[in-house]
Design a protein around this motif. Sequence first.
Motif, PDB file in Angstrom:
ATOM      1  N   SER A 150      10.984  95.766  16.568  1.00  0.00           N
ATOM      2  CA  SER A 150      11.112  96.009  15.131  1.00  0.00           C
ATOM      3  C   SER A 150      12.241  96.974  14.813  1.00  0.00           C
ATOM      4  O   SER A 150      12.762  96.975  13.703  1.00  0.00           O
ATOM      5  N   CYS A 151      12.625  97.798  15.793  1.00  0.00           N
ATOM      6  CA  CYS A 151      13.690  98.782  15.570  1.00  0.00           C
ATOM      7  C   CYS A 151      15.038  98.321  16.111  1.00  0.00           C
ATOM      8  O   CYS A 151      16.026  99.055  15.998  1.00  0.00           O
ATOM      9  N   ALA A 152      15.109  97.123  16.684  1.00  0.00           N
ATOM     10  CA  ALA A 152      16.367  96.631  17.257  1.00  0.00           C
ATOM     11  C   ALA A 152      17.468  96.554  16.201  1.00  0.00           C
ATOM     12  O   ALA A 152      18.612  96.886  16.460  1.00  0.00           O
ATOM     13  N   LYS A 153      17.109  96.117  15.011  1.00  0.00           N
ATOM     14  CA  LYS A 153      18.018  96.078  13.866  1.00  0.00           C
ATOM     15  C   LYS A 153      17.300  96.743  12.705  1.00  0.00           C
ATOM     16  O   LYS A 153      16.077  96.713  12.626  1.00  0.00           O
ATOM     17  N   ILE A 154      18.063  97.288  11.791  1.00  0.00           N
ATOM     18  CA  ILE A 154      17.440  97.867  10.601  1.00  0.00           C
ATOM     19  C   ILE A 154      16.921  96.717   9.747  1.00  0.00           C
ATOM     20  O   ILE A 154      17.703  95.895   9.270  1.00  0.00           O
ATOM     21  N   PRO A 155      15.595  96.640   9.568  1.00  0.00           N
ATOM     22  CA  PRO A 155      15.055  95.540   8.764  1.00  0.00           C
ATOM     23  C   PRO A 155      15.293  95.769   7.278  1.00  0.00           C
ATOM     24  O   PRO A 155      15.406  96.902   6.832  1.00  0.00           O
ATOM     25  N   HIS A 156      15.389  94.686   6.523  1.00  0.00           N
ATOM     26  CA  HIS A 156      15.504  94.840   5.076  1.00  0.00           C
ATOM     27  C   HIS A 156      14.100  95.062   4.509  1.00  0.00           C
ATOM     28  O   HIS A 156      13.095  94.797   5.163  1.00  0.00           O
ATOM     29  N   VAL A 157      14.054  95.577   3.307  1.00  0.00           N
ATOM     30  CA  VAL A 157      12.802  96.042   2.705  1.00  0.00           C
ATOM     31  C   VAL A 157      11.739  94.947   2.608  1.00  0.00           C
ATOM     32  O   VAL A 157      10.553  95.240   2.661  1.00  0.00           O
ATOM     33  N   PHE A 178      -1.033 108.145   9.446  1.00  0.00           N
ATOM     34  CA  PHE A 178      -1.069 109.296   8.542  1.00  0.00           C
ATOM     35  C   PHE A 178      -2.151 109.187   7.465  1.00  0.00           C
ATOM     36  O   PHE A 178      -2.262 110.084   6.635  1.00  0.00           O
ATOM     37  N   SER A 179      -2.915 108.094   7.448  1.00  0.00           N
ATOM     38  CA  SER A 179      -3.923 107.848   6.404  1.00  0.00           C
ATOM     39  C   SER A 179      -3.289 107.978   5.026  1.00  0.00           C
ATOM     40  O   SER A 179      -3.838 108.622   4.126  1.00  0.00           O
ATOM     41  N   ALA A 180      -2.142 107.367   4.871  1.00  0.00           N
ATOM     42  CA  ALA A 180      -1.390 107.455   3.625  1.00  0.00           C
ATOM     43  C   ALA A 180      -1.714 106.276   2.710  1.00  0.00           C
ATOM     44  O   ALA A 180      -2.086 105.205   3.172  1.00  0.00           O
ATOM     45  N   VAL A 181      -1.554 106.477   1.435  1.00  0.00           N
ATOM     46  CA  VAL A 181      -1.733 105.414   0.457  1.00  0.00           C
ATOM     47  C   VAL A 181      -0.522 104.485   0.476  1.00  0.00           C
ATOM     48  O   VAL A 181      -0.653 103.274   0.405  1.00  0.00           O
ATOM     49  N   ASP A 182       0.664 105.077   0.594  1.00  0.00           N
ATOM     50  CA  ASP A 182       1.881 104.285   0.676  1.00  0.00           C
ATOM     51  C   ASP A 182       2.909 105.039   1.504  1.00  0.00           C
ATOM     52  O   ASP A 182       2.843 106.264   1.637  1.00  0.00           O
ATOM     53  N   VAL A 183       3.845 104.289   2.057  1.00  0.00           N
ATOM     54  CA  VAL A 183       4.909 104.852   2.890  1.00  0.00           C
ATOM     55  C   VAL A 183       6.221 104.212   2.467  1.00  0.00           C
ATOM     56  O   VAL A 183       6.278 103.011   2.217  1.00  0.00           O
ATOM     57  N   VAL A 184       7.273 105.031   2.392  1.00  0.00           N
ATOM     58  CA  VAL A 184       8.616 104.531   2.115  1.00  0.00           C
ATOM     59  C   VAL A 184       9.510 105.009   3.252  1.00  0.00           C
ATOM     60  O   VAL A 184       9.587 106.209   3.527  1.00  0.00           O
ATOM     61  N   ILE A 185      10.161 104.064   3.928  1.00  0.00           N
ATOM     62  CA  ILE A 185      11.086 104.398   5.005  1.00  0.00           C
ATOM     63  C   ILE A 185      12.498 104.237   4.463  1.00  0.00           C
ATOM     64  O   ILE A 185      12.865 103.174   3.990  1.00  0.00           O
ATOM     65  N   ASP A 186      13.274 105.300   4.531  1.00  0.00           N
ATOM     66  CA  ASP A 186      14.672 105.261   4.102  1.00  0.00           C
ATOM     67  C   ASP A 186      15.534 105.358   5.353  1.00  0.00           C
ATOM     68  O   ASP A 186      15.671 106.431   5.953  1.00  0.00           O
ATOM     69  N   TYR A 187      16.078 104.229   5.775  1.00  0.00           N
ATOM     70  CA  TYR A 187      16.865 104.169   6.999  1.00  0.00           C
ATOM     71  C   TYR A 187      18.195 104.905   6.868  1.00  0.00           C
ATOM     72  O   TYR A 187      18.710 105.416   7.858  1.00  0.00           O
ATOM     73  N   ASP A 188      18.745 104.969   5.663  1.00  0.00           N
ATOM     74  CA  ASP A 188      20.039 105.623   5.454  1.00  0.00           C
ATOM     75  C   ASP A 188      19.937 107.136   5.636  1.00  0.00           C
ATOM     76  O   ASP A 188      20.787 107.753   6.279  1.00  0.00           O
TER      77      ASP A 188
END
Length: 126
Positions: free
Chosen positions: A19-26, A42-52
């Motif tokens: 999954s980390c081989a290429k930066i996936p699109h959203v 993390f028992s989170a409600v939502d997660v946002v990954i910002d690759y930049d």
Amino acid sequence: MKTQNQILQEAMRTLITKSCAKIPHVHSEFYTFQKTLLKFFFSAVDVVIDYDTQTITLLNSHTTNRTLDKLYTMDDAVSVTISYTNLEETLKGCLENGIRQSRFYQNMLFHYNHVVSDNSAIACSA
């Protein structure tokens, strides 16, 4: 002889690497896989990954620190931002042992085992 938990951990590590081989699109399945793993850990409600910016933003309806509980009510959303230098190692660090975790990893492998990267299917056996 490897235990079932060790086999699951290895399969999850393989899937994380793919999954980390290429930066996936959203909207890709790998982005969803990464978000789901982080949400579970993390028992989170939502997660946002910002690759930049190499940050992970966790959104919760509760605080992660008991001393901060006095500052927020349960109705307030709490946002925590985590910086990372290597997303693959960060995701692998989220893998834990336990019955609940093993069931979750089996479901993740079942769901994301079909994801194709570079025209080749991911082969993770659980």
